[in-house]
Design a protein around this motif. Structure first.
Motif, short mmCIF file in Angstrom:
data_model
loop_
_atom_site.label_atom_id
_atom_site.label_comp_id
_atom_site.label_asym_id
_atom_site.label_seq_id
_atom_site.Cartn_x
_atom_site.Cartn_y
_atom_site.Cartn_z
N SER A 96 0.73 -1.15 -0.05
CA SER A 96 -0.09 0.08 -0.10
C SER A 96 0.85 1.33 -0.09
O SER A 96 0.20 2.20 -0.23
N TRP A 97 2.27 1.19 0.26
CA TRP A 97 3.22 2.28 0.18
C TRP A 97 3.59 2.71 -0.97
O TRP A 97 3.95 3.63 -1.24
N GLY A 98 3.43 1.99 -2.21
CA GLY A 98 3.82 2.18 -3.32
C GLY A 98 3.38 3.59 -4.01
O GLY A 98 4.06 4.39 -4.44
N PRO A 99 1.91 3.58 -3.87
CA PRO A 99 1.27 4.74 -4.75
C PRO A 99 1.68 6.13 -3.82
O PRO A 99 1.77 7.04 -4.42
N LYS A 100 1.89 5.78 -2.71
CA LYS A 100 2.16 7.19 -1.75
C LYS A 100 3.61 7.72 -2.05
O LYS A 100 3.78 8.93 -2.35
N PHE A 101 4.54 6.77 -2.22
CA PHE A 101 5.89 7.30 -2.21
C PHE A 101 6.39 7.30 -3.83
O PHE A 101 7.31 7.78 -4.05
N GLY A 102 5.97 6.46 -4.66
CA GLY A 102 6.28 6.35 -6.04
C GLY A 102 7.40 5.84 -6.04
O GLY A 102 8.15 6.10 -7.57
N VAL A 103 8.33 5.12 -5.34
CA VAL A 103 9.43 4.48 -5.50
C VAL A 103 9.72 3.17 -5.05
O VAL A 103 8.81 2.72 -4.43
N PRO A 104 10.61 2.26 -5.68
CA PRO A 104 10.74 0.90 -5.28
C PRO A 104 10.80 0.82 -3.68
O PRO A 104 11.23 1.54 -2.95
N MET A 105 10.69 -0.36 -3.16
CA MET A 105 10.62 -0.91 -1.97
C MET A 105 12.01 -0.49 -1.15
O MET A 105 11.90 0.06 -0.21
N MET A 106 13.01 -0.93 -1.99
CA MET A 106 14.39 -0.59 -1.30
C MET A 106 14.81 0.74 -1.20
O MET A 106 15.86 1.10 -0.90
N VAL A 107 14.29 1.45 -2.26
CA VAL A 107 14.39 2.98 -1.91
C VAL A 107 13.46 3.78 -0.67
O VAL A 107 14.06 4.35 -0.18
N GLU A 108 12.43 3.25 -0.69
CA GLU A 108 11.75 3.62 0.41
C GLU A 108 12.22 3.14 1.88
O GLU A 108 12.36 3.91 2.96
N SER A 109 13.12 1.98 1.62
CA SER A 109 13.76 1.45 3.02
C SER A 109 14.96 2.54 3.24
O SER A 109 15.24 2.40 4.66
N ARG A 110 15.27 3.44 2.61
CA ARG A 110 16.40 4.45 2.86
C ARG A 110 15.67 5.49 3.94
O ARG A 110 16.56 5.87 4.90
N GLY A 111 14.42 5.67 3.96
CA GLY A 111 13.97 6.52 4.89
C GLY A 111 14.22 5.82 6.47
O GLY A 111 14.13 6.65 7.22
N ALA A 112 14.17 4.67 6.69
CA ALA A 112 14.38 4.20 7.89
C ALA A 112 15.81 3.95 7.99
O ALA A 112 16.31 3.99 9.45
N PHE A 113 16.77 3.48 7.18
CA PHE A 113 17.94 3.04 7.57
C PHE A 113 19.22 4.15 7.14
O PHE A 113 20.32 3.92 7.27
N PHE A 115 21.02 6.28 3.55
CA PHE A 115 21.32 5.93 2.22
C PHE A 115 22.34 4.70 2.36
O PHE A 115 22.46 3.78 2.09
N LEU A 116 23.27 4.92 3.34
CA LEU A 116 24.48 3.82 3.59
C LEU A 116 24.09 2.53 4.31
O LEU A 116 24.08 1.60 4.06
N GLY A 117 23.11 3.09 5.56
CA GLY A 117 22.62 1.92 6.25
C GLY A 117 21.80 0.88 5.44
O GLY A 117 21.65 -0.11 5.59
N ASN A 118 21.30 1.40 4.46
CA ASN A 118 20.29 0.79 3.56
C ASN A 118 21.16 -0.21 2.59
O ASN A 118 20.41 -1.12 2.08
N ILE A 119 22.40 -0.03 2.40
CA ILE A 119 23.27 -0.83 1.58
C ILE A 119 23.02 -2.34 2.06
O ILE A 119 23.10 -3.30 1.05
N LEU A 120 23.07 -2.59 3.45
CA LEU A 120 22.87 -3.94 3.80
C LEU A 120 21.12 -4.66 3.50
O LEU A 120 21.50 -5.59 2.80
#
Length: 392
Positions: A96-113, A115-120
């Motif tokens: 359900s987050w896809g339409p809201k943010f308009g980017v792939p899941m692993m780009v959305e993941s940067r919001g929590a982790f 840019f560098l933390g999302n590499i893992l």
């Protein structure tokens, strides 16, 4: 709060015009999808998440609950249903987050982790999707083709090549072709697998008890149940890091609750039915589950020849349906790592990475082709997925 139109003035927008074209390479990579490119409806994701689970890897999750973990059918059934349900709840939310943010899941993941933390997590997702699941699904599809045409294992390289080329082609063209392929493969897969499961259920031995001598039956019934639950959860949740990839083209005004429900239901119904069929198949008289036995060939013990051969064909098609998603999302994760070199545009980079994943996956599949039976580390792969996806 800024409007979507204001956001588009400040973020990288996906290059090129795409719309609803199917027979063309999707432009761009992991950039934000502009409003003028948004299309689709909630029901679309039901097809996207049913078809890729109509394959033998799903059946095999139920099989290992009996063969490896030693559970009886009813214990396996509860572990499968509960584990799958938990994985589907999060899948629906993330979709359900896809339409809201308009980017792939692993780009959305940067919001929590960050840019560098999302590499893992992005790296793990690329590994498990573009390479791990690629090999698992492609190998079962290749063996199905060999059985379908009566070829010996010496022709594995050819059957494997056919499967790999088909799924890489779908993944390379991208989002619209994946939606199209999953929708139109569902009637064939759904009808044949429905008939196949009826025959499997009619031949099951539901009185088989707990087997304390099973390879991974340590801890008794409860230990085996926890392992089966984790494997079922890992299989369903394995789609979680892909969730927004297939909804990010939809309008921000779409009914996101309906979108999440359709996505969750698609994974739940397909996984539960086929995994239960796999658990029953493990109890059918005459089936063999040794390290050198071909799992797909055991279906012949539970159904007549015509249904068996149609099922083999659908296992091959199902492998393509599953791996088109694995390769596409796996390459999005690779791009989301922040790779900006190679002298390629984002569009060229995503397509090139899809082909590269196919080449590497093909080589890996040839090396590990025998590792698909119980004891062949499939269960370890499912547990590994649950270990990183759950905390993510």
């Amino acid at each position: 709060m800024q409007s979507v139109q204001e956001v588009e003035k400040h973020v990288p927008i996906r290059e090129g015009d795409y719309g609803e074209k199917v027979a063309t390479v999707e432009p761009g990579g992991v950039e934000y999808i502009a409003l003028k490119e948004r299309h689709g409806k909630p029901l679309d994701v039901f097809f996207v998440w049913v078809s890729p689970n109509l394959e033998f890897a799903t059946v095999f999750v139920g099989t290992i609950a009996i063969i490896l973990f030693g559970l009886n059918f009813w214990e396996a059934a509860t572990a499968i249903i509960v584990g799958t349900a938990v994985g589907c709840v999060t899948h629906g939310i993330l979709s359900s987050w896809g339409p809201k943010f308009g980017v792939p899941m692993m780009v959305e993941s940067r919001g929590a982790f960050g840019f560098l933390g999302n590499i893992l997590p992005a790296g793990l997702n690329a590994f498990t999707g573009a390479f791990g699941w690629f090999i698992v699904n492609s190998v079962s599809g290749a063996f199905a083709l060999l059985a379908l045409f009566g070829l010996s294992s010496s022709w594995f390289w050819l059957g494997f090549l056919v499967i790999v080329v088909a799924q890489v082609l779908v993944a390379t063209l991208g989002y619209n072709l994946i939606h199209f392929f999953e929708r139109w493969s569902l009637p064939l897969l759904g009808i044949v697998f429905a008939i196949a499961t009826i025959f499997i259920f009619s031949h099951g031995n539901y009185g088989v008890g707990f087997n304390p001598k099973a390879p991974l039956a340590f801890g008794g019934d409860s230990g085996g149940w926890i392992l089966a639950f984790t494997a079922a959860f890992g299989y369903a949740a394995g789609w979680n890091p892909y969730a927004a990839d297939y909804t990010r083209y939809m309008s921000p005004t779409v009914d996101r609750r309906a979108l999440g429900l359709w996505a969750a239901f698609g994974v739940f119904i397909s996984c539960v039915v086929l995994e239960l069929a796999g658990a029953v198949l493990a109890t059918v008289a005459g089936t063999k589950w040794g390290p050198t036995d071909i799992p797909t060939a055991q279906l012949s013990q539970a159904m007549p020849g015509v249904v068996y051969y149609l099922t083999l064909l659908c296992i091959a098609v199902g492998a393509v349906a599953a791996n088109a998603i694995n390769i596409y999302s796996g390459t999005l994760s690779l791009v989301a790592l922040g790779i900006r070199e190679l002298g390629l545009t984002l569009r060229q980079r995503r397509a090139a990475l899809a082909v590269l994943a196919g080449v590497i996956g093909y080589a890996g599949g040839l090396i590990f082709q025998a590792q698909v039976a119980p004891g062949g580390k499939y269960e370890a792969f499912l547990l590994l997925i649950s270990y990183w996806i759950a905390p993510w």
